[in-house]
Motif scaffolding. Structure first.
Motif, PDB file in Angstrom:
ATOM      1  N   LEU A  70      19.048  12.138 -30.220  1.00 55.01           N
ATOM      2  CA  LEU A  70      20.506  12.011 -30.491  1.00 55.01           C
ATOM      3  C   LEU A  70      20.834  12.535 -31.787  1.00 55.01           C
ATOM      4  N   ASP A  71      20.025  12.490 -33.073  1.00 59.30           N
ATOM      5  CA  ASP A  71      20.398  13.355 -34.158  1.00 59.30           C
ATOM      6  C   ASP A  71      20.545  14.653 -34.044  1.00 59.30           C
ATOM      7  N   ALA A  72      19.471  15.164 -33.178  1.00 58.56           N
ATOM      8  CA  ALA A  72      19.690  16.716 -33.432  1.00 58.56           C
ATOM      9  C   ALA A  72      20.908  16.824 -32.566  1.00 58.56           C
ATOM     10  N   ALA A  73      21.225  16.305 -31.401  1.00 59.41           N
ATOM     11  CA  ALA A  73      22.504  16.572 -30.561  1.00 59.41           C
ATOM     12  C   ALA A  73      23.742  16.376 -31.527  1.00 59.41           C
ATOM     13  N   VAL A  74      23.593  15.705 -32.518  1.00 62.73           N
ATOM     14  CA  VAL A  74      25.009  15.409 -33.509  1.00 62.73           C
ATOM     15  C   VAL A  74      24.859  16.661 -34.164  1.00 62.73           C
ATOM     16  N   GLU A  75      23.742  16.806 -34.719  1.00 62.15           N
ATOM     17  CA  GLU A  75      23.695  17.951 -35.680  1.00 62.15           C
ATOM     18  C   GLU A  75      24.076  19.629 -35.094  1.00 62.15           C
TER      19      GLU A  75
END
Ligand code: NAP
Length: 127
Positions: free
Chosen positions: A91-96
């Motif tokens: 999820l963090d990677a998707a946001v970034e």
């Protein structure tokens, strides 16, 4: 053409999600962990799915793979370390990466509020 990234692509649900997306003409990219069985990867290759092997606990490895995607779909299975920790990295990677949509596995269940004993698998994730 929409580009959708699927994690857990080598699993039962992930395979079904990929088949459904391919029927709709979606461009599918699979993220596969480095230790995944090569027979499972061959099945993805046979379907013509582009795949990347990555450490799903390493956000910086994931960001370039997710850039430009319309949506990230997770069909990961596991206990708390996978369902909470690994999916959080994804999820963090998707946001970034600027991806606007993220569908986690078990998205409709708040297992923290289930009564102990109602669902063995979700009890294991909570404990
Ligand atoms: N099947 C259903 O009918 C159903 C219905 C509702 C909800 N769900 C939920 O959907 C999810 C998937 O279920 P499933 O039956 O498809 O499970 P599955 O066949 O066991 O597939 C699990 C997938 O997750 C990957 N995975 C597991 N741990 C990982 C990790 N730490 N890092 C990266 N990848 C990891 C596996 O990769 P490898 O190939 O590398 O092992 C595999 O691709 C589960 O959370 C399940 O509770 C399933």
């Amino acid at each position: 053409m929409k580009h959708i990234v699927v994690a857990g692509a080598t699993g039962n649900l992930g395979g079904k999600i990929i088949d459904a997306l391919l029927v709709k003409g979606v461009q599918v990219t699979a993220i596969v962990r480095k230790q995944t069985n090569t027979d499972k990867i061959s099945l993805l290759k046979d379907k013509g799915v582009v795949f990347h092997q990555a450490d799903l606990n390493n956000t910086s490895e994931l960001v370039p793979i997710l850039k430009g995607a319309h949506c990230v779909v997770s069909a990961l299975a596991g206990l708390r370390d996978t369902i909470i920790d690994t999916q959080k990295c994804l999820l963090d990677a998707a946001v970034e990466a600027g991806v606007k949509r993220f569908i986690p596995s078990d998205f409709s269940i708040d297992f923290t509020n289930l009564v102990e004993g109602q669902n063995r698998n979700l009890d294991l994730r909570r404990n």
